[in-house]
Scaffold this active site. Structure first.
Site, short mmCIF file in Angstrom:
data_model
loop_
_atom_site.label_atom_id
_atom_site.label_comp_id
_atom_site.label_asym_id
_atom_site.label_seq_id
_atom_site.Cartn_x
_atom_site.Cartn_y
_atom_site.Cartn_z
N TYR A 98 0.83 -1.21 0.00
CA TYR A 98 0.00 0.00 0.00
C TYR A 98 0.87 1.27 0.00
CZ TYR A 98 -4.21 -2.75 0.66
OH TYR A 98 -5.25 -3.64 0.47
N GLU A 140 -7.85 -7.67 5.40
CA GLU A 140 -7.00 -8.71 4.82
C GLU A 140 -6.24 -9.47 5.90
OE1 GLU A 140 -4.87 -6.27 2.02
OE2 GLU A 140 -6.76 -5.79 1.02
#
Length: 396
Positions: A98, A140
């Site tokens: 990310y 996640e």
């Protein structure tokens, strides 16, 4: 929730960002793949990059998330986030990735919007990004924990022990762990990621729905894809993978799964969208479900209809089930009211029905609208779409 400082800035700049988000995502992917070509080679779907579908899906997701923060500041669009999180988990996306996305996305925003990106605007949209990213990272993490794996261990080698054709264009693969280990649990409606090494050395990944629940194995089905571009992995599996070969296959993931209880259920599919529905029917038959089950399927004709015998067999095993099949161009004799596109006005949909849909986007839109007209609550209509979810930004 956005901070008091960021909320009015995001609201004021949302129209401008929304109008430019297509250009932003295009430039983002250009920058990302220039810096990290291995991501295009081994992670991102090259077909969806070539036809622009992935850019469109990312743009829709960003716009939908930001709009939700502005419109409903006390709520988080978890349905959208869960769908993305399951897809990411099936690919083994790790938290540190990310940061990479952030770097190139914000550089693309600055390039496209130029002087409009003041420090105040950049800080506000930074909040939007990290609210979304951190929510996905948390989801996640939970998915990895539930699967008992880490991001780097989502995939493991599986051996193809059986392969057969459902139609000329659809092949079913039965795989078992190459190391003889246990088969992970799966829920009806879930999918696996499959990684294949292509002739140019790329290790491309695609998702395929589980089309049954055999003991000690996983079963998924693959349709050969022709078009612009052709399906790289699907066609490779059809042409080069057979019994005895090894594939890297992920733990099962997917958020559109068959719920329990006794309420009526309607399973509607078109084309290869039948695969998760056959998986759900298999589960219902195996567990001796007595609930009302309505299976609706649309296809080009009888010869293109994968799992046609299975549909009739499984419906026949259920205590209270019926099948309604529509062929756009039926071969030979076929009922007139079952020719053409799906028309649910000819199907009795009981009160309290929960519906699961899978197929192309026009099919999903049409059937969803018909179900709502028939009295099914929008909250009780769940959909799965193969490839980038271009419906995420449509408030479906």
């Amino acid at each position: 929730m956005l901070s008091p400082q960021a909320a009015p800035v995001v609201e004021a700049t949302l129209p401008a960002v929304g109008a430019a988000v297509g250009d932003i995502t295009a430039r983002f992917y250009e920058r990302l793949f220039e810096a990290h070509p291995e991501l295009l080679r081994d992670l991102f779907n090259r077909g969806n990059q070539a036809n622009g579908a992935q850019r469109q899906a990312l743009a829709g997701a960003i716009a939908a998330f930001a709009s939700a923060l502005v419109s409903h500041p006390a709520q988080r669009p978890d349905a959208m986030l869960r769908r993305i999180a399951h897809k990411h988990a099936s690919l083994g996306i790790a938290p540190e990735q990310y940061e990479v996305v952030h770097e190139h996305l914000f550089a693309a925003i600055a390039e496209v919007l130029g002087e409009a990106v003041t420090p105040e605007v950049a800080a506000a949209w930074d909040e939007v990004y990290w609210l979304m990213a951190n929510a996905l990272i948390a989801l996640e993490k939970d998915l990895y924990a539930g699967a008992g794996v880490g991001p780097g261990a989502v995939m493991r080698p599986w051996t193809v022990v059986s392969r057969h054709l459902e139609t000329d264009d659809v092949a079913t693969f039965l795989v078992r762990p190459a190391d003889g280990g246990p088969v992970p649990a799966s829920l009806p409606g879930q999918y696996v990621s499959v990684q294949a090494e292509l002739p140019d050395g790329a290790r491309q990944i695609r998702q395929y729905s589980l089309s049954g629940h055999p003991h000690g194995a996983l079963q998924f089905s693959v349709k050969r894809v022709t078009g612009t571009p052709d399906g790289e992995v699907s066609n490779h599996l059809h042409e080069h993978v057979g019994v005895g070969d090894t594939l890297l296959v992920s733990h099962p993931f997917g958020d559109v799964t068959l719920g329990g209880g006794d309420a009526p259920v309607l399973l509607a599919s078109a084309g290869i969208g039948c695969t998760p529905m056959v998986g759900m029917l298999s589960h219902l038959a195996a567990t001796g479900a007595t609930r009302r089950v309505i299976a609706v399927h649309a296809d080009r004709d009888q010869f293109a209809h994968a799992f046609r015998p299975d549909l009739h067999r499984l419906v026949g095993r259920l205590a209270d089930a019926e099948a309604h099949i529509f062929y756009q161009r039926p071969v030979g004799e076929w009922p007139e009211h079952r020719s053409g596109l799906v028309d649910l006005s000819t199907v009795e949909v009981p009160a309290g029905t929960t519906a699961y849909l899978c197929g192309p986007l026009p099919f999903l839109r049409s059937v969803r609208g018909q179900l709502i007209e028939a009295g099914v609550r929008p909250a009780d209509i769940h959909y799965e779409v193969f490839g980038p979810d271009l419906w995420l930004g449509a408030g479906a």
